[in-house]
Each structure stands twice: as C-alpha cells, then as structure tokens.
Design a protein around this motif. Structure first.
Motif, PDB file in Angstrom:
ATOM      1  N   LYS A  55       5.807 -12.508  19.969  1.00  0.00           N
ATOM      2  CA  LYS A  55       5.055 -11.360  19.458  1.00  0.00           C
ATOM      3  C   LYS A  55       5.844 -10.707  18.337  1.00  0.00           C
ATOM      4  N   TYR A  56       5.124 -10.255  17.345  1.00  0.00           N
ATOM      5  CA  TYR A  56       5.743  -9.540  16.235  1.00  0.00           C
ATOM      6  C   TYR A  56       5.161  -8.142  16.145  1.00  0.00           C
ATOM      7  N   ARG A  57       6.027  -7.194  15.824  1.00  0.00           N
ATOM      8  CA  ARG A  57       5.635  -5.801  15.621  1.00  0.00           C
ATOM      9  C   ARG A  57       6.228  -5.291  14.326  1.00  0.00           C
ATOM     10  N   ARG A  58       5.532  -4.391  13.670  1.00  0.00           N
ATOM     11  CA  ARG A  58       6.104  -3.715  12.500  1.00  0.00           C
ATOM     12  C   ARG A  58       7.151  -2.729  12.984  1.00  0.00           C
ATOM     13  N   THR A  59       8.119  -2.449  12.147  1.00  0.00           N
ATOM     14  CA  THR A  59       9.027  -1.326  12.388  1.00  0.00           C
ATOM     15  C   THR A  59       8.512  -0.139  11.564  1.00  0.00           C
ATOM     16  N   GLU A  60       9.128   0.998  11.750  1.00  0.00           N
ATOM     17  CA  GLU A  60       8.757   2.161  10.935  1.00  0.00           C
ATOM     18  C   GLU A  60       9.062   1.871   9.462  1.00  0.00           C
ATOM     19  N   LYS A  61      10.225   1.280   9.270  1.00  0.00           N
ATOM     20  CA  LYS A  61      10.613   0.910   7.909  1.00  0.00           C
ATOM     21  C   LYS A  61       9.593  -0.036   7.269  1.00  0.00           C
ATOM     22  N   GLY A  62       9.149  -0.994   8.070  1.00  0.00           N
ATOM     23  CA  GLY A  62       8.170  -1.945   7.567  1.00  0.00           C
ATOM     24  C   GLY A  62       6.868  -1.269   7.193  1.00  0.00           C
ATOM     25  N   LYS A  63       6.455  -0.357   8.040  1.00  0.00           N
ATOM     26  CA  LYS A  63       5.205   0.373   7.784  1.00  0.00           C
ATOM     27  C   LYS A  63       5.320   1.194   6.505  1.00  0.00           C
ATOM     28  N   LYS A  64       6.429   1.900   6.386  1.00  0.00           N
ATOM     29  CA  LYS A  64       6.680   2.712   5.184  1.00  0.00           C
ATOM     30  C   LYS A  64       6.644   1.847   3.929  1.00  0.00           C
ATOM     31  N   SER A  65       7.352   0.743   3.996  1.00  0.00           N
ATOM     32  CA  SER A  65       7.436  -0.133   2.828  1.00  0.00           C
ATOM     33  C   SER A  65       6.062  -0.676   2.442  1.00  0.00           C
ATOM     34  N   PHE A  66       5.316  -1.041   3.475  1.00  0.00           N
ATOM     35  CA  PHE A  66       3.966  -1.551   3.209  1.00  0.00           C
ATOM     36  C   PHE A  66       3.112  -0.475   2.559  1.00  0.00           C
ATOM     37  N   GLU A  67       3.172   0.723   3.113  1.00  0.00           N
ATOM     38  CA  GLU A  67       2.370   1.814   2.563  1.00  0.00           C
ATOM     39  C   GLU A  67       2.814   2.184   1.150  1.00  0.00           C
ATOM     40  N   ASN A  68       4.106   2.174   0.933  1.00  0.00           N
ATOM     41  CA  ASN A  68       4.619   2.438  -0.403  1.00  0.00           C
ATOM     42  C   ASN A  68       4.131   1.392  -1.405  1.00  0.00           C
ATOM     43  N   HIS A  69       4.179   0.153  -0.955  1.00  0.00           N
ATOM     44  CA  HIS A  69       3.750  -0.924  -1.833  1.00  0.00           C
ATOM     45  C   HIS A  69       2.268  -0.780  -2.189  1.00  0.00           C
ATOM     46  N   LEU A  70       1.466  -0.472  -1.195  1.00  0.00           N
ATOM     47  CA  LEU A  70       0.043  -0.246  -1.468  1.00  0.00           C
ATOM     48  C   LEU A  70      -0.153   0.931  -2.411  1.00  0.00           C
ATOM     49  N   ALA A  71       0.659   1.963  -2.221  1.00  0.00           N
ATOM     50  CA  ALA A  71       0.570   3.130  -3.105  1.00  0.00           C
ATOM     51  C   ALA A  71       0.871   2.731  -4.544  1.00  0.00           C
ATOM     52  N   ALA A  72       1.874   1.886  -4.713  1.00  0.00           N
ATOM     53  CA  ALA A  72       2.219   1.412  -6.052  1.00  0.00           C
ATOM     54  C   ALA A  72       1.050   0.649  -6.663  1.00  0.00           C
ATOM     55  N   LEU A  73       0.409  -0.172  -5.839  1.00  0.00           N
ATOM     56  CA  LEU A  73      -0.735  -0.939  -6.327  1.00  0.00           C
ATOM     57  C   LEU A  73      -1.910  -0.018  -6.639  1.00  0.00           C
ATOM     58  N   GLU A  74      -2.078   0.984  -5.798  1.00  0.00           N
ATOM     59  CA  GLU A  74      -3.155   1.943  -6.043  1.00  0.00           C
ATOM     60  C   GLU A  74      -2.931   2.713  -7.343  1.00  0.00           C
ATOM     61  N   ASN A  75      -1.684   2.988  -7.640  1.00  0.00           N
ATOM     62  CA  ASN A  75      -1.372   3.640  -8.914  1.00  0.00           C
ATOM     63  C   ASN A  75      -1.856   2.787 -10.086  1.00  0.00           C
ATOM     64  N   LEU A  76      -1.629   1.501  -9.974  1.00  0.00           N
ATOM     65  CA  LEU A  76      -2.108   0.582 -10.999  1.00  0.00           C
ATOM     66  C   LEU A  76      -3.621   0.667 -11.149  1.00  0.00           C
ATOM     67  N   ILE A  77      -4.287   0.687 -10.013  1.00  0.00           N
ATOM     68  CA  ILE A  77      -5.747   0.727 -10.029  1.00  0.00           C
ATOM     69  C   ILE A  77      -6.236   2.050 -10.613  1.00  0.00           C
ATOM     70  N   LYS A  78      -5.639   3.117 -10.171  1.00  0.00           N
ATOM     71  CA  LYS A  78      -6.046   4.442 -10.657  1.00  0.00           C
ATOM     72  C   LYS A  78      -5.868   4.551 -12.162  1.00  0.00           C
ATOM     73  N   GLN A  79      -4.788   3.979 -12.625  1.00  0.00           N
ATOM     74  CA  GLN A  79      -4.535   3.967 -14.056  1.00  0.00           C
ATOM     75  C   GLN A  79      -5.741   3.413 -14.825  1.00  0.00           C
ATOM     76  N   GLN A  80      -6.417   2.475 -14.185  1.00  0.00           N
ATOM     77  CA  GLN A  80      -7.583   1.866 -14.825  1.00  0.00           C
ATOM     78  C   GLN A  80      -8.780   2.795 -14.855  1.00  0.00           C
ATOM     79  N   TYR A  81      -9.075   3.348 -13.690  1.00  0.00           N
ATOM     80  CA  TYR A  81     -10.366   4.010 -13.515  1.00  0.00           C
ATOM     81  C   TYR A  81     -10.257   5.515 -13.439  1.00  0.00           C
TER      82      TYR A  81
END
Lengths: 100, 100
Positions: free
Chosen positions: A73-99
DNA sequence: TAAAAGTACTTTGATATCCAAAGTTAAATA
DNA sequence: TATTTAACTTTGGATATCAAAGTACTTTTA
C-alpha cells in the motif's frame, strides 16, 4: 506577465509520478496492482517511479499480506500533498496567464 | 476515477517548452532575447528547445533585422495552440479529479 | 579599420532520465 | 514439486537535458 513557476516541481514533471500523486491525494491509500492497472505501465516502471517518490519523501510504503498474498500500500505524506498542490498551483498560474 | 490523460503531451512535459508555448499563446509573437530573459535559461538551452518545438510543428520562426540587429521572432501554429490547450485540458482533468 | 560586442545560434560532452525486458524472491496454490 | 502471483531489482539501450564552448554575421566603438 508574471510567469512565476517557483512552485513547479521537477519530480512531478513525469506523467506517471504526477498520476500516482494525483491518485494518492484523492485516495487515502492505493496498492501496487491497482496502480499498475490504472496507469497502464510495466511493473518495473511503476516500481521505480514509486521508489523515486518515496525517496523524495512524497509517499510512504506499507507491506502486508491480504488474502494470503503480498500487498503493498502507498500513502501520500504531508510533504507529498503540499508538493502536489504547489505543482498544480504553478500549472494553474500558467493557465490563468492565458485566460485571466 | 477517470484518469484520462490522452491529451497529455510529452513534448510539453518540459518546463521550458511549456513556458514558451504559454507565452506564444498569450502573445502573437515573441523574440529570442525576450524569451531568454523571461525564462532564465542559457541561449543554447533555449535554442534547442525552440528547435524541438519547431520540429514538432508547434511554432514558426521568422528572421529579420530590427534596429540593424538580427532578430528572431517565434509564433505558435494552430497545431501548437491546439496541443497546448489539449495539454492544459489533461492537466485540468487531473485537478478536477481532486476537487470536482 | 581593427577590435569588441551583440544576436542567435550549433556542437560537444557529460550526466540524467526513461523504460521495457529479464531476472529475483517469497508465498500460495495446484 | 511446479506454477502462479506480487512486487520488486537489475540491466542495458535510448533519449533528454543542459552548460559551456565555438561559430557566423553584423554593428559599434576605439
């Protein structure tokens, strides 16, 4: 133009690792075989990507036996969750820049 | 759980190439030096990533002289725009999976 | 007019990443 | 005892990445 990608995470650039984290943020835990089916990768590829996420401290691993068969079984850590959310935020910034 | 990443684009997995496309979707054209400053990469790195986007048919290149200096302008193609949008859609699917 | 500087590369080379395939280990089942 | 399943590890080849150095052409400066 802002272009702040400081939250962008090189570890999560890889499709398989991004998907794994996505699954492990949506689910408390997930096992090796289910991941393998879902992601359509060879077990070697999956294992090595899981290992790199573990090494990075993004996930933890629990081995046990279920129905008398080995089960990992695999579980995310808090660090993993943060990093994932940060990464998505970075991608969302790219998207927002467009629209936005 | 859907996890359809069929729109995910390997070419755009790379940070620099993703940023270039992002800029060229937001702007009609952009030149080499401005990209270099914005993206904080060496010119060799930028040139090779631009070349791979050109090879993929995602951007076009126009050379001219501006203020008596060589100037290279880059533009997205329709294909490039589509691919970029598709890639973002794939990433948005990932995000929606989390919160939607 | 010779040297220096700027633009936009290309080439080189060293390293890193990716990934399929094959091999491994251990337990369960036939 | 042989086979199967789970979950790897190892191997090896291909590809990607990227900084640094080199190149070509033009303009500017000394």
């Amino acid at each position: 133009m802002s272009l702040d990608l400081s939250l962008y995470d090189k570890v999560l650039e890889n499709r398989v690792r991004l998907q794994i984290m996505s699954i492990l943020v949506a689910n408390e835990h997930y096992d090796f075989n289910s991941l393998k089916e879902l992601l359509d990768v060879t077990d070697g590829n999956l294992a090595s990507n899981l290992k790199s996420l573990e090494k990075e401290g993004y996930i933890t691993v629990e081995k046990s036996f279920v129905d008398r068969k080995p089960n990992t079984k695999y579980r995310r850590t808090e660090k993993g969750k943060k990093s994932f959310e940060n990464h998505l935020a970075a991608l969302e910034n790219l998207i927002k820049q467009q629209y936005g």
